[in-house]
Scaffold this active site. Structure first.
Site, PDB file in Angstrom:
ATOM      1  CB  CYS A   1      -0.940   0.020   1.208  1.00 34.53           C
ATOM      2  SG  CYS A   1      -0.095   0.365   2.772  1.00 34.53           S
ATOM      3  CG  ASN A   2       0.723   6.037  -1.121  1.00 36.06           C
ATOM      4  OD1 ASN A   2       0.613   6.875  -0.230  1.00 36.06           O
ATOM      5  ND2 ASN A   2       1.421   6.270  -2.211  1.00 36.06           N
ATOM      6  CB  SER A   3       3.535   6.145   2.944  1.00 31.96           C
ATOM      7  OG  SER A   3       3.349   7.343   2.192  1.00 31.96           O
ATOM      8  CB  SER A   4      -1.459   8.239   1.956  1.00 32.43           C
ATOM      9  OG  SER A   4      -2.001   7.389   0.950  1.00 32.43           O
ATOM     10  CB  VAL A   5      -2.988   3.039   2.913  1.00 30.60           C
ATOM     11  CG1 VAL A   5      -3.870   1.986   3.556  1.00 30.60           C
ATOM     12  CG2 VAL A   5      -3.503   3.385   1.518  1.00 30.60           C
TER      13      VAL A   5
END
Length: 500
Positions: free
Chosen positions: A191-195
């Site tokens: 996943c993206n770090s924002s998740v």
């Protein structure tokens, strides 16, 4: 500044932007400045007296532009695209010129209703099920958030509130604080770090589940995680599926994850920030098989659809879930009784205020048309495939996994250390810009088609620049290897002399 000065200033700025884009290939993609460069040239205090706009524009050219990383250079191949087009810039200009804050219908009716219209348009272009649209008979609808990060957090907060309400309704004797402490969110380790950040901001444990060899989160993995947590007294609450992971642009199988989530009563959110735009092309819609199981879906027109940041399109099956989470009333916010079909968007987001972002989406959809946007995406995918073909033709390079959308991942056959050195050398020379990733434990370089002005000859330029650096590295490697026998021979001679 009066209206005449504004006309002059704005026209000069537009000329500057147009000239910048026309000549962007003449600039190195990365700036040649050191940290703190701007702090040294800028005054320490704000000006006391008004200044001429010509001086402002001159300082912009002299001081600001040298410190810009040129995201819209056709030699920028890092991260994913950030959208930009003249149509979107004009839409932004109109939005800024009106300067409205559209938190409710009455605060600016057109601001709300154009968002409803454009989100319906875009949802239909993507092939979303009708239940996600404002024009459906159900309570679904779309809203423009600031970013995919924001949409993921909104989904988490809504899922959290909905789960707590459901459990308290089933058993009013439960403690709300204890329920919230047991809630768990799940996503892929790709996943993206924002998740992951959404879990931190929403105070919910976020489990990063291991993806398969192709970077996809599978249904069996998710089901097992649910069972493990339930056995420990925890409560599965929220799942984020990725359609186009950041590292390799892998697609989680919604048709596997969806039934697992629906059976457990867990909110399923889809982060399709970059790759979701490709669903306007019917030939890629098979990648969202199982979308009917999803509770919320988000894609960023400000990535691959030529819309300038910020414009993140989020759809939900049930708008009342958002209203039940974010509705806070005040007498000064009293408005006409709107419905899901004409929403008060302040109940669909975290901030109260909101810009008229639908204008830039509207102008892009009008100026390009659906076919123009499809051509843009198909062209960028074909350019990525062209780069992959060039890279595969070099026996020193490994392209893996298979290129996906506008992303190609590659590494040198000589190993991670040499691949990393290649990226470092290219970054230092500032002619092309890429970033690193990993695949099956190997260091790789990500090459993304980003700029809307990228042409085949730009891909040739970037590949030739990369190949020249590979030539240098490989010759150095060969030179180093040929030195080893000589060094070993000298050591042997010294040893012999010592023994005498």
């Amino acid at each position: 500044m009066n209206s005449q000065q504004f006309r002059e200033f704005a026209k000069a700025a537009i000329d500057l932007i147009a000239d910048y884009m026309d000549n962007i290939r003449t600039r190195d993609v990365l700036p040649s400045v050191e940290p703190g460069y701007l702090l040294k040239v800028m005054p320490e205090e704000a000006p006391e007296e008004p200044e001429e706009w010509k001086n402002v524009l001159s300082d912009f050219t002299q001081d600001i532009l040298p410190g810009i990383t040129h995201w819209h250079s056709p030699r920028f191949h890092a991260f994913y695209p950030t959208g930009s087009s003249y149509a979107s810039i004009v839409g932004n200009l109109l939005s800024d010129g009106l300067g409205v804050i559209g938190f409710s219908w009455m605060s600016s009716p057109a601001c709300t209703e154009l968002e409803v219209v454009t989100m319906n348009w875009l949802g239909k272009l993507l092939g979303l099920p009708e239940q996600f649209l404002n024009c459906s008979t159900g309570p679904g609808g779309g809203v423009i958030q600031g970013s995919a990060s924001e949409a993921t957090l909104v989904g988490l907060l809504v899922a959290k509130e909905k789960t707590v309400r459901k459990l308290l309704k089933m058993n009013p004797n439960l403690d709300e604080g204890e329920i919230k402490a047991k809630l768990v969110a799940y996503t892929s380790d790709q996943c993206n770090s924002s998740v992951e950040k959404a879990g931190l901001l929403g105070s919910m444990k976020m489990r990063l589940l291991k993806a398969d060899a192709d970077g996809r989160l599978r249904g069996d993995t998710l089901k097992k995680a649910f069972e493990e947590d339930i056995e420990q007294g925890l409560i599965p609450c929220y799942v984020i599926a990725n359609l186009g992971t950041t590292g390799t642009c892998a697609f989680d199988p919604l048709h596997e994850l969806g039934p697992v989530c629906n059976a457990a009563g867990v909110w399923l959110h889809v982060d399709a920030a970059y790759a979701g735009a490709a669903f306007i092309c019917p030939e890629y819609r098979h990648l969202m098989k199982g979308i009917e199981f999803v509770d919320s879906f988000d894609v960023n027109p400000h990535k691959w659809m030529l819309v300038n940041f910020d414009c993140s399109a989020m759809w939900v099956k049930n708008g009342y879930d958002l209203i039940n989470t974010f509705d806070v009333q005040r007498i000064y916010l009293d408005d006409i009784k709107t419905t899901i079909k004409i929403p008060d968007y302040r109940h669909w987001q975290m901030p109260l205020g909101r810009r008229f972002r639908a204008l830039k989406l509207w102008t892009v959809l009008r100026i390009y048309g659906a076919e123009g946007l499809r051509n843009h995406i198909r062209n960028q995918i074909s350019l990525a495939q062209y780069f992959a073909k060039l890279a595969r033709a070099d026996n020193r390079v490994v392209v893996e996994p298979e290129s996906s959308m506008g992303l190609v991942c590659f590494r040198l056959i000589d190993g991670d250390k040499v691949t990393k050195k290649l990226l470092e050398n290219l970054t230092e020379k500032k002619k092309v810009y890429m970033v690193a990733g990993s695949y099956r434990g190997r260091y790789m370089i990500r090459f993304v088609i980003c700029s809307r002005v990228t042409k085949k000859e730009d891909i040739d330029y970037s590949w030739n620049t990369i190949k020249e650096e590979i030539n240098v590295l490989c010759s150095e490697e060969i030179h180093t290897k040929t030195q080893i026998p000589a060094i070993q021979h000298l050591d042997a001679v010294k040893l012999c002399e010592k023994s005498k």
